[in-house]
Design an enzyme around this catalytic site. Structure first.
Site, mmCIF file in Angstrom:
data_model
loop_
_atom_site.group_PDB
_atom_site.id
_atom_site.type_symbol
_atom_site.label_atom_id
_atom_site.label_comp_id
_atom_site.label_asym_id
_atom_site.label_seq_id
_atom_site.Cartn_x
_atom_site.Cartn_y
_atom_site.Cartn_z
ATOM 1 N N ASP A 1 -37.614 -41.928 14.057
ATOM 2 C CA ASP A 1 -37.232 -41.486 15.400
ATOM 3 C C ASP A 1 -36.448 -40.182 15.389
ATOM 4 O OD1 ASP A 1 -35.020 -42.641 14.195
ATOM 5 O OD2 ASP A 1 -34.972 -44.371 15.507
ATOM 6 N N ASN B 1 -27.658 -54.344 18.989
ATOM 7 C CA ASN B 1 -28.387 -55.079 20.029
ATOM 8 C C ASN B 1 -29.769 -55.527 19.545
ATOM 9 O OD1 ASN B 1 -29.820 -52.723 19.973
ATOM 10 N ND2 ASN B 1 -29.433 -52.128 22.089
ATOM 11 N N HIS C 1 -32.037 -53.586 18.092
ATOM 12 C CA HIS C 1 -33.124 -52.596 18.132
ATOM 13 C C HIS C 1 -33.569 -52.209 16.718
ATOM 14 C CE1 HIS C 1 -30.122 -48.959 18.409
ATOM 15 N NE2 HIS C 1 -30.499 -49.122 17.171
ATOM 16 N N GLU D 1 -35.630 -50.546 22.088
ATOM 17 C CA GLU D 1 -34.474 -51.232 22.663
ATOM 18 C C GLU D 1 -34.898 -52.557 23.297
ATOM 19 O OE1 GLU D 1 -31.646 -50.090 22.018
ATOM 20 O OE2 GLU D 1 -31.297 -48.014 22.600
HETATM 21 C C1 F6R Z 1 -32.197 -44.759 12.968
HETATM 22 C C2 F6R Z 1 -32.694 -45.897 13.726
HETATM 23 C C3 F6R Z 1 -31.781 -46.938 14.270
HETATM 24 C C4 F6R Z 1 -30.698 -47.366 13.282
HETATM 25 C C5 F6R Z 1 -29.784 -48.416 13.917
HETATM 26 C C6 F6R Z 1 -28.632 -48.788 13.005
HETATM 27 O O1 F6R Z 1 -33.253 -43.922 12.565
HETATM 28 O O2 F6R Z 1 -33.857 -45.974 13.948
HETATM 29 O O3 F6R Z 1 -32.543 -48.063 14.653
HETATM 30 O O4 F6R Z 1 -31.292 -47.880 12.133
HETATM 31 O O5 F6R Z 1 -29.259 -47.922 15.123
HETATM 32 O O6 F6R Z 1 -27.794 -47.675 12.850
HETATM 33 P P1 F6R Z 1 -26.599 -47.664 11.801
HETATM 34 O O7 F6R Z 1 -27.231 -47.725 10.468
HETATM 35 O O8 F6R Z 1 -25.889 -46.361 12.033
HETATM 36 O O9 F6R Z 1 -25.768 -48.860 12.089
#
Ligand code: F6R
Length: 239
Positions: A67, A136, A138, A143
């Site tokens: 992403d 959450n 995701h 989301e």
């Molecule tokens: C990042 C992504 C997100 C993260 C998730 C966890 O490329 O796709 O889904 O993996 O938000 O983020 P952290 O590792 O910062 O807790």
């Protein structure tokens, strides 16, 4: 789902790096799907160390990231392109032309999403996908929603994600409100998936994922349907 429980963040990072290295040794032209965020930073440090010690080479490897914020310029130090260059690509022998991150400057984000999805297909799918998990539930920026998109798409970030990610920005107002993200179907094109989680704030999301149900309110639960997923987590996530 296979589960590997680690004593520390460093051990989690090392275990994930060993699996990525094994994949690259087995298939030097592997397509590796990558994530950004705090979770994989240690993994990327380990991969850089393994490259510097001569254990692995990225010459034949192609990477494709999950992403990117939208809109955002690659030179912005909060962009995922900047993150990947800074934490990984700039320290390896990888050909930058073989590193893919959605284009956060595309004039037409829907067209960029279609191009990105076609790229995944043209690459023959992803051999190994690295995922983190949002508080959450995701994955990528898929989301919680009533319906989950299969293909790469432009999406609105939820309040919870904007708040969680605001730690990297000067203020929550500076966090982009949208992102380009692989869809659940794009992620499922991966033949193997490693999902990493560390820290007590990931407990609820991981607990929901391990309930062996599928619930679009916790998008990571859909990984229960994939035949080859390994969760690598620290022990505090499961307490
Ligand atoms: C990042 C992504 C997100 C993260 C998730 C966890 O490329 O796709 O889904 O993996 O938000 O983020 P952290 O590792 O910062 O807790």
């Amino acid at each position: 789902m296979n589960i590997i429980v680690c004593k520390s963040y460093d051990e989690m990072s090392l275990r994930a790096a060993q699996m990525v290295a094994a994949q690259m040794k087995e298939k030097p032209c592997s397509v590796i799907g990558l994530a950004t965020g705090s979770t994989p930073e240690g993994l990327y440090r380990q991969l850089v160390n393994m490259y510097k010690s001569g254990e692995i080479s990225f010459k034949g490897v192609t990477t494709i990231n999950l992403d990117e914020y939208y809109p955002i310029a690659p030179a912005n130090d909060q962009s995922y392109r900047y993150f990947m260059d800074h934490h990984l690509f700039d320290h390896l022998d990888i050909d930058k032309a073989n590193t893919h991150v959605p284009d956060g400057t595309a004039a037409d984000p829907a067209a960029e999403a279609r191009r990105y999805e076609e790229r995944i297909t043209d690459l023959g799918g992803i051999d190994l996908q690295i995922l983190g998990i949002g508080r959450n539930g995701h994955v990528g920026f898929n989301e919680p929603a009533q319906r989950l998109m299969l293909d790469t798409h432009i999406t609105d970030l939820t309040k919870s994600t904007i708040e969680a990610n605001s730690r990297f920005f000067a203020s929550p107002n500076d966090v982009p409100r949208q992102a380009l993200t692989m869809g659940i179907g794009s992620i499922f094109k991966a033949r193997r998936i490693i999902i990493m989680a560390s820290g007590a704030n990931k407990k609820d999301a991981v607990r929901a994922m391990l309930e062996r149900t599928v619930d679009t309110a916790f998008p990571a639960t859909i990984l229960n349907l994939h035949p080859n997923v390994t969760l690598i987590c620290t022990a505090d996530v499961l307490e």
